[in-house]
Design an enzyme around this catalytic site. Structure first.
Site, PDB file in Angstrom:
ATOM      1  N   HIS A   1      -1.957   3.810  -2.376  1.00 37.25           N
ATOM      2  CA  HIS A   1      -2.753   5.123  -1.514  1.00 37.25           C
ATOM      3  C   HIS A   1      -2.346   6.437  -2.315  1.00 37.25           C
ATOM      4  O   HIS A   1      -3.445   6.567  -2.710  1.00 37.25           O
ATOM      5  CB  HIS A   1      -2.323   4.989   0.088  1.00 37.25           C
ATOM      6  CG  HIS A   1      -3.106   4.258   1.120  1.00 37.25           C
ATOM      7  ND1 HIS A   1      -4.388   3.323   1.086  1.00 37.25           N
ATOM      8  CD2 HIS A   1      -2.638   4.048   1.976  1.00 37.25           C
ATOM      9  CE1 HIS A   1      -4.315   2.880   1.668  1.00 37.25           C
ATOM     10  NE2 HIS A   1      -3.729   2.726   2.495  1.00 37.25           N
TER      11      HIS A   1
ATOM     12  N   ARG B   1       2.688  -8.836   4.468  1.00 34.19           N
ATOM     13  CA  ARG B   1       1.783  -8.503   3.621  1.00 34.19           C
ATOM     14  C   ARG B   1       2.678  -7.558   2.644  1.00 34.19           C
ATOM     15  O   ARG B   1       3.216  -6.898   2.571  1.00 34.19           O
ATOM     16  CB  ARG B   1       0.661  -7.261   3.761  1.00 34.19           C
ATOM     17  CG  ARG B   1      -0.594  -7.150   2.983  1.00 34.19           C
ATOM     18  CD  ARG B   1      -1.903  -6.941   3.832  1.00 34.19           C
ATOM     19  NE  ARG B   1      -2.572  -6.520   2.667  1.00 34.19           N
ATOM     20  CZ  ARG B   1      -4.114  -6.030   2.476  1.00 34.19           C
ATOM     21  NH1 ARG B   1      -4.403  -5.312   3.632  1.00 34.19           N
ATOM     22  NH2 ARG B   1      -4.633  -6.357   1.621  1.00 34.19           N
TER      23      ARG B   1
ATOM     24  N   TYR C   1       3.243   2.365   1.948  1.00 31.57           N
ATOM     25  CA  TYR C   1       4.216   2.684   3.176  1.00 31.57           C
ATOM     26  C   TYR C   1       5.314   2.397   2.999  1.00 31.57           C
ATOM     27  O   TYR C   1       5.806   1.287   2.050  1.00 31.57           O
ATOM     28  CB  TYR C   1       3.306   1.591   4.256  1.00 31.57           C
ATOM     29  CG  TYR C   1       1.670   2.259   4.701  1.00 31.57           C
ATOM     30  CD1 TYR C   1       1.707   3.203   4.947  1.00 31.57           C
ATOM     31  CD2 TYR C   1       0.491   1.661   4.408  1.00 31.57           C
ATOM     32  CE1 TYR C   1       0.523   3.504   4.760  1.00 31.57           C
ATOM     33  CE2 TYR C   1      -0.789   1.178   4.758  1.00 31.57           C
ATOM     34  CZ  TYR C   1      -0.755   2.788   4.604  1.00 31.57           C
ATOM     35  OH  TYR C   1      -1.962   3.348   5.407  1.00 31.57           O
TER      36      TYR C   1
ATOM     37  N   GLN D   1     -19.101   4.255   2.067  1.00 25.59           N
ATOM     38  CA  GLN D   1     -18.859   5.130   2.736  1.00 25.59           C
ATOM     39  C   GLN D   1     -19.375   5.867   4.268  1.00 25.59           C
ATOM     40  O   GLN D   1     -19.048   6.875   4.563  1.00 25.59           O
ATOM     41  CB  GLN D   1     -20.463   5.936   1.957  1.00 25.59           C
ATOM     42  CG  GLN D   1     -21.077   6.474   0.953  1.00 25.59           C
ATOM     43  CD  GLN D   1     -22.475   6.479   0.500  1.00 25.59           C
ATOM     44  OE1 GLN D   1     -22.845   5.620  -0.161  1.00 25.59           O
ATOM     45  NE2 GLN D   1     -23.144   7.604   0.736  1.00 25.59           N
TER      46      GLN D   1
ATOM     47  N   GLU E   1       1.060  -1.316   0.069  1.00 26.05           N
ATOM     48  CA  GLU E   1      -0.053  -0.330  -0.303  1.00 26.05           C
ATOM     49  C   GLU E   1       0.722   0.792  -0.098  1.00 26.05           C
ATOM     50  O   GLU E   1       0.097   2.278   0.579  1.00 26.05           O
ATOM     51  CB  GLU E   1      -1.327   0.082   0.851  1.00 26.05           C
ATOM     52  CG  GLU E   1      -2.266  -0.705   0.724  1.00 26.05           C
ATOM     53  CD  GLU E   1      -2.178  -2.255   0.804  1.00 26.05           C
ATOM     54  OE1 GLU E   1      -1.881  -2.657   1.021  1.00 26.05           O
ATOM     55  OE2 GLU E   1      -3.954  -2.685   0.616  1.00 26.05           O
TER      56      GLU E   1
HETATM   57 FE1  SF4 Z   1     -18.148   0.132   3.858  1.00 26.97          FE
HETATM   58 FE2  SF4 Z   1     -19.538  -0.877   4.373  1.00 26.97          FE
HETATM   59 FE3  SF4 Z   1     -20.363   0.421   2.516  1.00 26.97          FE
HETATM   60 FE4  SF4 Z   1     -19.157  -1.957   2.863  1.00 26.97          FE
HETATM   61  S1  SF4 Z   1     -21.158  -1.334   2.799  1.00 26.97           S
HETATM   62  S2  SF4 Z   1     -18.452   0.140   1.849  1.00 26.97           S
HETATM   63  S3  SF4 Z   1     -17.856  -1.841   5.073  1.00 26.97           S
HETATM   64  S4  SF4 Z   1     -19.720   1.386   3.828  1.00 26.97           S
END
Ligand code: SF4
Ligand code: NAP
Length: 677
Positions: free
Chosen positions: A259, A221, A173, A346, A171
């Protein structure tokens, strides 16, 4: 007693040996920043969060990243594990997880040049495009001390009670910054040849193994596709994987994309299982278990990847926010009861980027476990819910689960409300899973469903509680010519009720305006198509070349229609979209040649198209179709009628407040209301 694995998911659920340890199944809950540690009662919240996922039978749980020293913290508040006394407060989290039969690993993450702090460090002093701080070039002494810091951090994790660590080497880092030419311009023993660039991670793994002994689980990872210029080609990735195995790692997890990469890796636009070939490349090189990750959100996809031999284990992170009991449900043969992650970002990533603790759009209990109860109501009520959209479904399902007697009225002949429109945007048919889940829960808990029934006041007599979840209708602005036959609402277009012509003006450049524009320019065959995805974003589908980047990621793509989006505000169109998905949407539209004009004034609509003023000068934008994406208004007729009759109701979702309505708020309000009954 262990139940027999579900025969559909035989590989997914079969135990595996990792190093000295037998792991209960092949599913890892991947590392996520939760920000729960910054909350009041942070330890109690983390215990509740992780223990719930262990009860749900994830085999190994990996924490969010802990820095091994002061320079590696993600931001000034970032968690670290370099002080044993402070780290000991994490012990109850480990014990709670282990009591449920899972293994708990601490992720060791040095943020390198991504650290949002003054004195961040990196192999070379090159600023990251996503950080304003320029890193200091590490000296040879810094590098050797940091290797030792990783070993001490792992020893601290072991003393706390963790079963192992995941060393974050992907990612973008610090460790990843050493392994590739993109960020490593050193000319000493730590730069130049691949052998030199790999020395840092290999020495870290070796030092951790020496310090922590053979029983301690070490997951590394590895970056299986950097998705940045001058990233590693496959032969360097596989060479590193072999060296990491030889240095003593037990499991190789795979990370995809830095990222700062301009390629989406986990959002809904990415086809499910898109990165499995990157994991397969690593697996072909080593004999320790290799883990596939990113955009795997169903047991079927996980099983397919394992059964094909592309990977030995599956790491899922967000799917455990959406449903902590993902694995248990798969094992018990009720995978259809899994609340599926829809990859919207979201309430997980976007919350984290806004300094909020993590949650989930489809499961508001995630990260808020201590705020919700599971015990049935002691005072069951007769509840009517009017409206079967996201909020109404969540309220009805949760109330019925808690023992209330629930009836849901829906005017349409199917459930879903606005989700039926949202699902039409390319990739957003993931919302089908949300509708499947909530309608399934309503059925399971005995909600009396009245579809195609527009409830009136007379239907709502005799209930102890009436919930109004009647949602919204598209706003039709007042403008000369708004009733022109060329004008359609977004609901008419997304539902398929009306078809747009070849040249389209989208009025309103909010979330729905962008979704509609993408819907208009994207051919159905392009959606979920891995070849088209790789071509659009410039990804080598074989992950063979440097950074797995191929083609022209900025090149224009063919478009089904000519689309112009309009907005009155002066701000950049799309500025209010989600942090972690907005850039994808804006780029996708730009690639399809969609033009977005801000700061305009609407004048009128006529046969010629939409007349606007730009900087005070008149302009006509020709259009076969004009789509109104100009917000919504609450649907409150029933609520108003009930109020005149003295009936007390509770409003949720769009009925309560149309502005800024989304499924996140609707489901959260529905769920919380049900809990409060
Ligand atoms: Fe994030 Fe929940 Fe949307 Fe999945 S469903 S991307 S865990 S907010
Ligand atoms: P929105 O984001 O508020 O956008 C509505 C747009 O309509 C605004 O851009 C506004 O811009 C314009 N508008 C408002 N009143 C108008 C009027 N009278 N005349 C002309 N234009 C007018 O709402 P939305 O797009 O309908 O989305 C609804 C909700 O769903 C939002 O909360 C949004 O976050 C969410 N959503 C998000 C996404 C996503 O992030 N991808 C996708 C879909 C929905 P101007 O006034 O400046 O022209």
């Amino acid at each position: 007693m262990e139940n027999a694995p579900n025969e559909n998911f035989a590989t997914l659920l079969s135990p595996i040996q990792a190093g000295q340890t037998r792991v209960r199944n092949r599913v890892i809950m991947g590392s996520m920043h939760t920000r729960l540690e910054t909350e009041p009662d942070g330890i109690a919240k983390q215990i509740a969060f992780y223990a719930e996922r262990a009860r749900g039978e994830a085999a190994i749980l990996v924490t969010g990243g802990f820095s091994p020293n002061a320079e590696g913290i993600f931001d000034p508040e970032g968690p670290r594990i370099d002080d044993l006394e402070a780290a000991m407060e994490l012990r109850p989290i480990c014990e709670a997880v282990q009591a449920e039969g899972s293994l708990m690993c601490a992720q060791l993450l040095h943020a390198g040049r991504y650290a949002k702090i003054e004195n961040c460090v990196a192999p070379s002093p090159i600023r990251s495009p996503i950080n304003r701080f320029v890193p200091r070039e590490m000296t040879d002494e810094d590098i050797r001390r940091t290797i030792d810091d990783f070993a001490s951090a792992a020893a601290n994790a072991k003393a706390v009670g963790f079963d192992g660590v995941e060393i974050m080497g992907s990612e973008g880092y610090l460790i990843n910054e050493f392994t590739v030419l993109h960020t490593n311009k050193r000319e000493d023993d730590w730069g130049g040849s691949a052998e030199n660039r790999h020395r840092f991670p290999v020495d870290i793994v070796r030092a951790v193994r020496e310090r922590c002994g053979p029983e301690f689980l070490i997951i590394y990872r590895i970056s299986a596709a950097d998705l940045v210029d001058n990233g590693a080609p496959t032969e360097e990735i596989t060479a590193l994987a072999r060296k990491i195995e030889a240095a003593g790692a037990d499991i190789l997890n795979t990370g995809i994309g830095w990222h700062e990469a301009r390629v989406p890796t986990i959002a809904y636009q990415v086809p499910r299982g898109a990165w499995r070939n990157a994991a397969a490349n690593v697996k072909a090189a080593v004999s320790i278990p290799v883990v596939a990750s990113n955009r795997i959100n169903t047991p079927e996809m996980a099983e397919e990847i394992l059964a094909s031999g592309d990977a030995d284990m599956i790491s899922m992170a967000r799917p455990f926010l959406a449903d902590p009991h993902f694995v248990r449900k798969a094992r018990e043969g009720c995978a259809e009861e899994i609340n599926t992650c829809i990859a919207c970002n979201q309430a997980c990533l976007d919350f984290i980027f806004s300094d909020l603790p993590v949650s989930c759009l489809v499961n508001p209990k995630a990260g808020r476990e201590t705020e919700f109860r599971d015990t049935p109501s002691e005072n069951p009520k007769k509840v009517a819910v009017v409206g079967g959209g996201a909020g109404g479904m969540a309220a009805a399902a949760e109330a019925a689960r808690l023992g209330h007697d629930v009836t849901l009225f829906e005017a349409a002949d199917k459930l879903g409300g606005q989700l039926n429109l949202a699902r039409a945007a390319p990739g957003k048919d993931e919302f089908d899973e949300t509708m499947r889940y909530y309608s399934g829960q309503m059925k399971k808990h005995g909600v009396d469903l009245r579809l195609a029934h527009r409830a009136g006041a007379e239907d709502l007599e005799g209930y102890d509680h009436v919930v109004i979840a009647t949602g919204v209708t598209p706003r039709v602005p007042e403008l000369p010519g708004i009733d022109h036959p060329k004008v359609a609402t977004y609901a008419e277009i997304l539902s398929g009720e009306r078809e747009a012509g070849e040249t389209v003006v989208v009025m309103g450049a909010g979330g729905i305006g962008h979704d509609v524009a993408e819907f208009l320019v994207t051919a159905p065959a392009e959606v979920h198509n891995l070849g088209v995805f790789c071509d659009t974003w410039g990804v080598d589908p074989k992950f063979a070349v440097s950074g797995a980047l191929a083609g022209d990621p900025l090149g224009l793509k063919s478009s089904r229609r000519n689309v112009v989006m309009l907005q009155r505000k002066n701000s950049k169109p799309g500025a209010g979209l989600g942090v972690s998905t907005g850039w994808i949407l804006r780029n996708a539209l730009r690639k399809h040649g969609v033009e977005a004009l801000g700061g305009i004034v609407y004048d009128r609509i006529d046969d010629a198209g939409v007349h606007i003023l730009v900087d005070g000068k008149p302009k006509v934008i020709a259009a076969d179709t004009i789509v109104l994406c100009t917000g919504q208004e609450s649907e409150r007729d029933l609520a108003a009628d009930l109020a005149t009759r003295g009936v007390t109701v509770t409003m949720i979702g769009g009925a309560k407040e149309a502005a800024e309505l989304d499924a996140l708020r609707a489901i959260d309000e529905g769920m919380r209301l049900a809990q409060s009954l």
